[in-house]
Write an enzyme that holds these catalytic residues in place. Structure first.
Site, PDB file in Angstrom:
ATOM      1  N   LYS A  60      -8.502  13.841  -2.183  1.00  0.00           N
ATOM      2  CA  LYS A  60      -9.882  14.189  -2.511  1.00  0.00           C
ATOM      3  C   LYS A  60     -10.006  15.634  -2.984  1.00  0.00           C
ATOM      4  O   LYS A  60     -10.860  15.940  -3.829  1.00  0.00           O
ATOM      5  CB  LYS A  60     -10.783  13.940  -1.296  1.00  0.00           C
ATOM      6  CG  LYS A  60     -10.991  12.460  -0.988  1.00  0.00           C
ATOM      7  CD  LYS A  60     -11.512  11.686  -2.195  1.00  0.00           C
ATOM      8  CE  LYS A  60     -12.021  10.311  -1.835  1.00  0.00           C
ATOM      9  NZ  LYS A  60     -12.446   9.546  -3.045  1.00  0.00           N
TER      10      LYS A  60
ATOM     11  N   TYR B 114      -5.467  11.631   2.550  1.00  0.00           N
ATOM     12  CA  TYR B 114      -6.810  11.455   2.004  1.00  0.00           C
ATOM     13  C   TYR B 114      -7.411  12.802   1.600  1.00  0.00           C
ATOM     14  O   TYR B 114      -8.002  12.937   0.523  1.00  0.00           O
ATOM     15  CB  TYR B 114      -7.672  10.771   3.057  1.00  0.00           C
ATOM     16  CG  TYR B 114      -9.086  10.438   2.636  1.00  0.00           C
ATOM     17  CD1 TYR B 114      -9.341   9.428   1.715  1.00  0.00           C
ATOM     18  CD2 TYR B 114     -10.174  11.130   3.184  1.00  0.00           C
ATOM     19  CE1 TYR B 114     -10.641   9.111   1.344  1.00  0.00           C
ATOM     20  CE2 TYR B 114     -11.471  10.816   2.821  1.00  0.00           C
ATOM     21  CZ  TYR B 114     -11.701   9.812   1.903  1.00  0.00           C
ATOM     22  OH  TYR B 114     -12.994   9.510   1.535  1.00  0.00           O
TER      23      TYR B 114
END
Length: 264
Positions: free
Chosen positions: A175, A171
Protein backbone atom coordinates in the site's frame (compact mmCIF):
# COMPACT_ATOMS: atom_id res chain seq x y z
CA UNK A 1 -23.57 55.12 -3.24
CA UNK A 2 -21.97 51.93 -1.89
CA UNK A 3 -19.81 50.06 -4.32
CA UNK A 4 -21.53 47.21 -6.06
CA UNK A 5 -20.72 43.81 -4.67
CA UNK A 6 -18.66 41.69 -7.04
CA UNK A 7 -20.55 38.94 -8.79
CA UNK A 8 -19.70 35.71 -6.99
CA UNK A 9 -18.00 33.03 -9.00
CA UNK A 10 -20.43 30.15 -9.32
CA UNK A 11 -19.31 26.98 -7.57
CA UNK A 12 -19.84 23.43 -8.69
CA UNK A 13 -23.44 22.30 -9.06
CA UNK A 14 -24.71 18.84 -8.36
CA UNK A 15 -24.23 18.13 -12.06
CA UNK A 16 -20.49 18.31 -11.40
CA UNK A 17 -20.81 14.92 -9.72
CA UNK A 18 -22.53 13.31 -12.70
CA UNK A 19 -20.71 10.55 -14.56
CA UNK A 20 -23.20 10.44 -17.42
CA UNK A 21 -21.66 9.36 -20.70
CA UNK A 22 -18.55 7.89 -19.08
CA UNK A 23 -17.26 4.38 -18.63
CA UNK A 24 -15.40 2.78 -15.75
CA UNK A 25 -13.39 -0.33 -14.95
CA UNK A 26 -13.42 -1.41 -11.30
CA UNK A 27 -11.20 -4.24 -10.08
CA UNK A 28 -12.04 -6.43 -7.13
CA UNK A 29 -15.67 -5.42 -7.58
CA UNK A 30 -17.35 -8.71 -6.78
CA UNK A 31 -18.06 -7.60 -3.22
CA UNK A 32 -17.24 -5.04 -0.55
CA UNK A 33 -15.98 -1.60 -1.50
CA UNK A 34 -15.48 -2.52 -5.16
CA UNK A 35 -19.10 -3.62 -5.56
CA UNK A 36 -20.33 -0.51 -3.77
CA UNK A 37 -18.22 1.69 -6.05
CA UNK A 38 -19.54 -0.06 -9.17
CA UNK A 39 -23.13 0.54 -8.05
CA UNK A 40 -22.40 4.17 -7.12
CA UNK A 41 -20.77 4.87 -10.48
CA UNK A 42 -23.76 3.37 -12.28
CA UNK A 43 -26.20 5.48 -10.26
CA UNK A 44 -24.13 8.54 -11.23
CA UNK A 45 -24.58 7.64 -14.90
CA UNK A 46 -21.43 5.72 -15.82
CA UNK A 47 -21.28 2.42 -17.65
CA UNK A 48 -19.28 0.01 -15.49
CA UNK A 49 -17.21 -3.08 -16.16
CA UNK A 50 -17.27 -5.12 -12.97
CA UNK A 51 -14.15 -7.29 -12.69
CA UNK A 52 -13.08 -9.85 -10.12
CA UNK A 53 -11.25 -13.16 -9.88
CA UNK A 54 -14.65 -14.61 -8.92
CA UNK A 55 -16.60 -14.84 -12.17
CA UNK A 56 -19.98 -15.42 -10.53
CA UNK A 57 -19.55 -12.57 -8.03
CA UNK A 58 -18.65 -10.09 -10.77
CA UNK A 59 -21.58 -11.23 -12.92
CA UNK A 60 -23.99 -10.89 -9.99
CA UNK A 61 -22.92 -7.31 -9.27
CA UNK A 62 -23.23 -6.38 -12.96
CA UNK A 63 -26.67 -8.01 -13.13
CA UNK A 64 -27.76 -6.02 -10.09
CA UNK A 65 -26.69 -2.79 -11.76
CA UNK A 66 -28.58 -3.64 -14.93
CA UNK A 67 -31.68 -4.61 -12.95
CA UNK A 68 -31.54 -1.21 -11.26
CA UNK A 69 -31.51 0.50 -14.66
CA UNK A 70 -27.78 1.00 -15.10
CA UNK A 71 -25.30 -0.13 -17.74
CA UNK A 72 -22.76 -2.79 -16.80
CA UNK A 73 -20.78 -5.78 -17.95
CA UNK A 74 -18.53 -8.19 -16.12
CA UNK A 75 -15.21 -9.93 -16.66
CA UNK A 76 -12.91 -12.30 -14.83
CA UNK A 77 -9.70 -10.47 -13.99
CA UNK A 78 -6.63 -11.50 -12.03
CA UNK A 79 -4.88 -8.14 -11.89
CA UNK A 80 -1.49 -9.83 -12.12
CA UNK A 81 -2.32 -11.03 -15.66
CA UNK A 82 -1.33 -8.40 -18.22
CA UNK A 83 -3.21 -10.07 -21.09
CA UNK A 84 -6.41 -10.27 -19.04
CA UNK A 85 -5.97 -6.65 -17.99
CA UNK A 86 -5.68 -5.51 -21.60
CA UNK A 87 -8.78 -7.48 -22.54
CA UNK A 88 -10.72 -5.97 -19.62
CA UNK A 89 -9.62 -2.44 -20.52
CA UNK A 90 -10.79 -2.95 -24.10
CA UNK A 91 -14.11 -4.40 -22.91
CA UNK A 92 -14.64 -1.44 -20.57
CA UNK A 93 -13.81 0.99 -23.37
CA UNK A 94 -16.34 -0.73 -25.62
CA UNK A 95 -19.00 0.07 -23.01
CA UNK A 96 -18.06 3.72 -23.45
CA UNK A 97 -17.98 3.77 -27.24
CA UNK A 98 -14.23 3.25 -27.43
CA UNK A 99 -13.19 5.39 -24.46
CA UNK A 100 -12.45 4.34 -20.89
CA UNK A 101 -12.72 7.31 -18.54
CA UNK A 102 -12.26 5.85 -15.06
CA UNK A 103 -10.03 3.11 -13.67
CA UNK A 104 -10.37 2.00 -10.04
CA UNK A 105 -7.56 -0.22 -8.76
CA UNK A 106 -9.30 -1.84 -5.82
CA UNK A 107 -8.42 -5.56 -6.03
CA UNK A 108 -6.57 -6.84 -3.01
CA UNK A 109 -5.67 -9.70 -0.73
CA UNK A 110 -4.17 -10.16 2.71
CA UNK A 111 -1.85 -12.74 4.26
CA UNK A 112 -1.13 -11.50 7.80
CA UNK A 113 1.80 -12.84 9.79
CA UNK A 114 4.39 -11.45 12.16
CA UNK A 115 7.55 -10.52 10.29
CA UNK A 116 9.73 -13.31 11.68
CA UNK A 117 7.18 -15.90 10.56
CA UNK A 118 6.17 -14.41 7.22
CA UNK A 119 6.96 -16.64 4.26
CA UNK A 120 8.45 -15.09 1.12
CA UNK A 121 5.43 -16.29 -0.84
CA UNK A 122 3.09 -14.40 1.50
CA UNK A 123 5.04 -11.21 0.94
CA UNK A 124 5.35 -11.63 -2.81
CA UNK A 125 1.69 -12.50 -3.45
CA UNK A 126 0.27 -9.53 -1.54
CA UNK A 127 2.69 -7.09 -3.16
CA UNK A 128 2.02 -8.58 -6.61
CA UNK A 129 -1.75 -8.14 -6.26
CA UNK A 130 -1.91 -4.68 -4.69
CA UNK A 131 1.13 -2.96 -6.16
CA UNK A 132 1.78 -5.05 -9.25
CA UNK A 133 -1.93 -5.11 -10.07
CA UNK A 134 -2.16 -1.33 -9.86
CA UNK A 135 0.72 -1.07 -12.33
CA UNK A 136 -0.60 -3.75 -14.68
CA UNK A 137 -4.21 -2.54 -14.89
CA UNK A 138 -3.27 1.15 -15.14
CA UNK A 139 -0.82 0.46 -17.94
CA UNK A 140 -3.38 -1.67 -19.80
CA UNK A 141 -6.01 1.06 -19.48
CA UNK A 142 -3.78 3.97 -20.47
CA UNK A 143 -4.28 3.72 -24.26
CA UNK A 144 -8.05 4.03 -23.76
CA UNK A 145 -8.00 7.00 -21.36
CA UNK A 146 -8.97 10.31 -23.01
CA UNK A 147 -7.03 13.57 -22.99
CA UNK A 148 -10.14 15.71 -22.54
CA UNK A 149 -9.93 16.11 -18.76
CA UNK A 150 -12.26 13.22 -17.89
CA UNK A 151 -9.55 10.57 -17.51
CA UNK A 152 -9.24 9.26 -13.96
CA UNK A 153 -7.12 6.65 -12.22
CA UNK A 154 -8.22 6.06 -8.64
CA UNK A 155 -6.04 3.79 -6.53
CA UNK A 156 -6.87 2.20 -3.20
CA UNK A 157 -4.29 2.42 -0.45
CA UNK A 158 -4.69 2.10 3.32
CA UNK A 159 -3.68 3.52 6.66
CA UNK A 160 -1.25 0.58 6.66
CA UNK A 161 0.57 2.24 3.77
CA UNK A 162 0.60 5.60 5.51
CA UNK A 163 1.60 4.67 9.05
CA UNK A 164 2.28 0.91 9.01
CA UNK A 165 0.59 -1.89 10.92
CA UNK A 166 1.76 -4.80 13.03
CA UNK A 167 1.60 -8.22 11.43
CA UNK A 168 1.17 -6.96 7.87
CA UNK A 169 4.54 -5.89 6.54
CA UNK A 170 3.56 -7.25 3.13
CA UNK A 171 0.29 -5.32 2.99
CA UNK A 172 1.87 -2.13 4.36
CA UNK A 173 4.70 -2.31 1.83
CA UNK A 174 2.28 -2.85 -1.03
CA UNK A 175 0.00 0.00 0.00
CA UNK A 176 2.94 2.36 0.52
CA UNK A 177 4.06 1.43 -2.98
CA UNK A 178 0.62 2.31 -4.33
CA UNK A 179 1.13 5.81 -2.91
CA UNK A 180 4.39 6.13 -4.83
CA UNK A 181 2.72 4.99 -8.03
CA UNK A 182 -0.12 7.45 -7.47
CA UNK A 183 2.10 10.47 -6.99
CA UNK A 184 4.55 9.65 -9.77
CA UNK A 185 1.81 8.81 -12.25
CA UNK A 186 -0.08 11.99 -11.33
CA UNK A 187 2.94 14.04 -12.36
CA UNK A 188 3.53 12.03 -15.52
CA UNK A 189 -0.07 12.02 -16.77
CA UNK A 190 -0.89 15.64 -15.91
CA UNK A 191 0.29 16.62 -19.39
CA UNK A 192 -2.57 14.48 -20.73
CA UNK A 193 -5.08 16.01 -18.28
CA UNK A 194 -5.51 12.61 -16.59
CA UNK A 195 -5.77 12.81 -12.82
CA UNK A 196 -4.43 10.13 -10.48
CA UNK A 197 -5.51 10.01 -6.85
CA UNK A 198 -5.82 7.50 -4.03
CA UNK A 199 -8.22 6.72 -1.23
CA UNK A 200 -7.37 5.08 2.08
CA UNK A 201 -10.63 3.56 3.33
CA UNK A 202 -11.66 1.65 6.44
CA UNK A 203 -14.85 -0.37 6.10
CA UNK A 204 -16.63 -3.53 7.12
CA UNK A 205 -15.55 -5.84 4.29
CA UNK A 206 -14.24 -9.36 3.86
CA UNK A 207 -10.68 -8.01 4.14
CA UNK A 208 -11.36 -6.69 7.64
CA UNK A 209 -13.44 -9.68 8.72
CA UNK A 210 -10.54 -11.30 10.58
CA UNK A 211 -10.13 -8.14 12.68
CA UNK A 212 -13.82 -7.53 13.23
CA UNK A 213 -14.31 -11.17 14.21
CA UNK A 214 -11.66 -10.98 16.92
CA UNK A 215 -12.99 -9.12 19.94
CA UNK A 216 -9.58 -7.92 21.10
CA UNK A 217 -8.36 -6.84 17.65
CA UNK A 218 -11.69 -5.15 16.87
CA UNK A 219 -11.55 -3.16 20.11
CA UNK A 220 -7.94 -2.10 19.49
CA UNK A 221 -8.79 -1.00 15.94
CA UNK A 222 -11.88 0.98 16.89
CA UNK A 223 -9.96 2.64 19.72
CA UNK A 224 -7.88 4.32 17.00
CA UNK A 225 -10.96 5.48 15.06
CA UNK A 226 -12.28 8.80 16.44
CA UNK A 227 -15.75 8.14 14.98
CA UNK A 228 -15.70 4.82 16.81
CA UNK A 229 -17.23 2.56 14.17
CA UNK A 230 -16.66 0.75 10.90
CA UNK A 231 -17.98 2.34 7.73
CA UNK A 232 -20.28 0.49 5.40
CA UNK A 233 -18.88 0.11 1.85
CA UNK A 234 -21.59 2.40 0.47
CA UNK A 235 -20.30 5.25 2.67
CA UNK A 236 -16.87 4.85 1.13
CA UNK A 237 -18.16 4.71 -2.45
CA UNK A 238 -19.29 8.33 -2.53
CA UNK A 239 -15.67 9.49 -2.26
CA UNK A 240 -14.81 7.49 -5.37
CA UNK A 241 -17.64 9.20 -7.25
CA UNK A 242 -16.19 12.55 -6.17
CA UNK A 243 -12.69 11.71 -7.46
CA UNK A 244 -14.16 10.36 -10.71
CA UNK A 245 -16.31 13.42 -11.35
CA UNK A 246 -15.74 16.93 -12.70
CA UNK A 247 -15.92 18.17 -9.10
CA UNK A 248 -12.38 16.81 -8.66
CA UNK A 249 -11.02 18.01 -12.01
CA UNK A 250 -8.28 20.10 -10.33
CA UNK A 251 -7.17 17.46 -7.84
CA UNK A 252 -4.33 15.07 -8.63
CA UNK A 253 -1.62 13.23 -6.73
CA UNK A 254 -3.60 13.33 -3.50
CA UNK A 255 -4.57 10.75 -0.87
CA UNK A 256 -7.96 10.98 0.83
CA UNK A 257 -8.30 9.03 4.06
CA UNK A 258 -11.90 7.85 4.41
CA UNK A 259 -11.36 6.14 7.72
CA UNK A 260 -13.33 7.88 10.45
CA UNK A 261 -10.34 10.03 11.39
CA UNK A 262 -7.86 7.20 11.95
CA UNK A 263 -5.17 9.05 9.98
CA UNK A 264 -5.12 12.81 10.42
Amino acid sequence: MPAASPTPTPGPSTSSFSLAGRSALVTGAGNGIGAAVAHAFARAGSAVLVTDVDKDAAAAVAAGIVTAGGRAGSAVLDVRDADAARAAAEQAADLGGGTLNIVVNNAGAIAPAMFDKMEPGQFERVVAIHLGGTFTVSQAALPFLPDDGTGRIINVTSAAGLVGTIGQVNYSAAKAGVLGVTKSLARELARRRITVNALAPLAATSMTANIRGNEKLAALTLARVPLGRWAEPAEIAASFVFFASDAASYITGQVLAVDGGTVM
